[in-house]
Design a protein around this motif. Sequence first.
Motif, PDB file in Angstrom:
ATOM      1  N   VAL A   1       0.685  -1.716 -14.869  1.00 42.12           N
ATOM      2  CA  VAL A   1       0.986  -0.639 -13.925  1.00 42.12           C
ATOM      3  C   VAL A   1       0.248   0.657 -14.257  1.00 42.12           C
ATOM      4  N   LYS A   2      -0.490   0.667 -15.340  1.00 41.03           N
ATOM      5  CA  LYS A   2      -1.198   1.881 -15.744  1.00 41.03           C
ATOM      6  C   LYS A   2      -2.154   2.313 -14.641  1.00 41.03           C
ATOM      7  N   GLY A   3      -2.086   3.570 -14.284  1.00 44.75           N
ATOM      8  CA  GLY A   3      -2.927   4.099 -13.221  1.00 44.75           C
ATOM      9  C   GLY A   3      -2.280   4.055 -11.853  1.00 44.75           C
ATOM     10  N   ARG A   4      -1.259   3.213 -11.683  1.00 42.52           N
ATOM     11  CA  ARG A   4      -0.535   3.130 -10.409  1.00 42.52           C
ATOM     12  C   ARG A   4       0.841   3.758 -10.476  1.00 42.52           C
ATOM     13  N   PHE A   5       1.492   3.618 -11.622  1.00 39.45           N
ATOM     14  CA  PHE A   5       2.843   4.137 -11.799  1.00 39.45           C
ATOM     15  C   PHE A   5       2.796   5.350 -12.725  1.00 39.45           C
ATOM     16  N   THR A   6       3.669   6.305 -12.459  1.00 35.63           N
ATOM     17  CA  THR A   6       3.765   7.500 -13.294  1.00 35.63           C
ATOM     18  C   THR A   6       5.224   7.778 -13.630  1.00 35.63           C
ATOM     19  N   ILE A   7       5.513   7.893 -14.899  1.00 31.35           N
ATOM     20  CA  ILE A   7       6.855   8.248 -15.344  1.00 31.35           C
ATOM     21  C   ILE A   7       6.871   9.735 -15.668  1.00 31.35           C
ATOM     22  N   SER A   8       7.952  10.374 -15.315  1.00 24.71           N
ATOM     23  CA  SER A   8       8.111  11.799 -15.614  1.00 24.71           C
ATOM     24  C   SER A   8       9.583  12.081 -15.811  1.00 24.71           C
ATOM     25  N   ARG A   9       9.892  13.284 -16.275  1.00 18.37           N
ATOM     26  CA  ARG A   9      11.295  13.630 -16.459  1.00 18.37           C
ATOM     27  C   ARG A   9      11.519  15.101 -16.197  1.00 18.37           C
ATOM     28  N   ASP A  10      12.748  15.395 -15.831  1.00 23.51           N
ATOM     29  CA  ASP A  10      13.189  16.767 -15.653  1.00 23.51           C
ATOM     30  C   ASP A  10      14.323  16.978 -16.646  1.00 23.51           C
ATOM     31  N   THR A  11      14.033  17.697 -17.703  1.00 22.43           N
ATOM     32  CA  THR A  11      15.025  17.851 -18.761  1.00 22.43           C
ATOM     33  C   THR A  11      16.217  18.698 -18.328  1.00 22.43           C
ATOM     34  N   GLN A  12      16.016  19.540 -17.350  1.00 20.90           N
ATOM     35  CA  GLN A  12      17.126  20.366 -16.856  1.00 20.90           C
ATOM     36  C   GLN A  12      18.095  19.542 -16.025  1.00 20.90           C
ATOM     37  N   LYS A  13      17.555  18.565 -15.323  1.00 23.77           N
ATOM     38  CA  LYS A  13      18.390  17.723 -14.456  1.00 23.77           C
ATOM     39  C   LYS A  13      18.812  16.427 -15.139  1.00 23.77           C
ATOM     40  N   ASN A  14      18.350  16.225 -16.388  1.00 22.40           N
ATOM     41  CA  ASN A  14      18.653  14.968 -17.090  1.00 22.40           C
ATOM     42  C   ASN A  14      18.281  13.761 -16.231  1.00 22.40           C
ATOM     43  N   THR A  15      17.109  13.818 -15.661  1.00 24.26           N
ATOM     44  CA  THR A  15      16.669  12.789 -14.728  1.00 24.26           C
ATOM     45  C   THR A  15      15.255  12.337 -15.094  1.00 24.26           C
ATOM     46  N   VAL A  16      15.044  11.047 -15.005  1.00 24.33           N
ATOM     47  CA  VAL A  16      13.716  10.484 -15.217  1.00 24.33           C
ATOM     48  C   VAL A  16      13.270   9.837 -13.907  1.00 24.33           C
TER      49      VAL A  16
ATOM     50  N   GLY B   1       0.784  -1.227   0.000  1.00 24.25           N
ATOM     51  CA  GLY B   1       0.000   0.000   0.000  1.00 24.25           C
ATOM     52  C   GLY B   1       0.812   1.270   0.000  1.00 24.25           C
ATOM     53  N   ASP B   2       2.105   1.146   0.263  1.00 25.92           N
ATOM     54  CA  ASP B   2       2.979   2.320   0.285  1.00 25.92           C
ATOM     55  C   ASP B   2       3.275   2.818  -1.125  1.00 25.92           C
ATOM     56  N   SER B   3       3.857   3.999  -1.174  1.00 30.40           N
ATOM     57  CA  SER B   3       4.329   4.591  -2.421  1.00 30.40           C
ATOM     58  C   SER B   3       5.837   4.749  -2.369  1.00 30.40           C
ATOM     59  N   LEU B   4       6.420   4.819  -3.543  1.00 36.30           N
ATOM     60  CA  LEU B   4       7.863   4.963  -3.638  1.00 36.30           C
ATOM     61  C   LEU B   4       8.190   5.663  -4.949  1.00 36.30           C
ATOM     62  N   SER B   5       9.201   6.499  -4.923  1.00 33.36           N
ATOM     63  CA  SER B   5       9.630   7.174  -6.143  1.00 33.36           C
ATOM     64  C   SER B   5      11.057   6.790  -6.467  1.00 33.36           C
ATOM     65  N   LEU B   6      11.284   6.403  -7.689  1.00 33.74           N
ATOM     66  CA  LEU B   6      12.618   6.081  -8.179  1.00 33.74           C
ATOM     67  C   LEU B   6      13.121   7.217  -9.052  1.00 33.74           C
ATOM     68  N   SER B   7      14.422   7.373  -9.048  1.00 32.30           N
ATOM     69  CA  SER B   7      15.060   8.379  -9.904  1.00 32.30           C
ATOM     70  C   SER B   7      16.123   7.711 -10.745  1.00 32.30           C
ATOM     71  N   CYS B   8      16.351   8.285 -11.886  1.00 33.95           N
ATOM     72  CA  CYS B   8      17.406   7.791 -12.768  1.00 33.95           C
ATOM     73  C   CYS B   8      18.093   9.023 -13.360  1.00 33.95           C
ATOM     74  N   ALA B   9      19.307   9.252 -12.916  1.00 38.47           N
ATOM     75  CA  ALA B   9      20.049  10.429 -13.353  1.00 38.47           C
ATOM     76  C   ALA B   9      21.062  10.044 -14.417  1.00 38.47           C
ATOM     77  N   ALA B  10      21.077  10.815 -15.476  1.00 33.28           N
ATOM     78  CA  ALA B  10      22.061  10.604 -16.531  1.00 33.28           C
ATOM     79  C   ALA B  10      23.270  11.490 -16.268  1.00 33.28           C
TER      80      ALA B  10
END
Length: 121
Positions: free
Chosen positions: A63-78, A14-23
């Motif tokens: 995972v549709k509806g539960r997971f959300t992918i996003s990106r920050d183009t300034q930080k080169n991070t997804v 039931g918890d949430s978690l956010s992953l990051s991926c930095a280039a």
Amino acid sequence: VQLQASGGGLVQTGDSLSLSCAASGRIYSSSVMGWFRQAPGKEREFLAAIRWIRGVTLYADSVKGRFTISRDTQKNTVYLRMNVLNPEDTAVYYCAKGSQYSTRQYDYHLWGQGTQVTVSS
């Protein structure tokens, strides 16, 4: 360019978690960034992808509806925001970069090292 995934850990159902991926370098506008996961004894599974320049997203039905992918183009991070986690989400999560807007792992040629997500019941 190298990819560094982070943010994994041990959470409860039931918890949430956010992953990051930095280039380590610039991600070109034509790139596609994706998230995959691999559970023990299972094949690597596509989760989500995002076109770098336009931010258009693609999700696996699982995972549709539960997971959300996003990106920050300034930080080169997804990022991958995961909600309502359950034990079936336990896996090593990988980010990857490719040039095809695809669900196939073979279309991604640069991979991060993976980050472990464990969901306890």
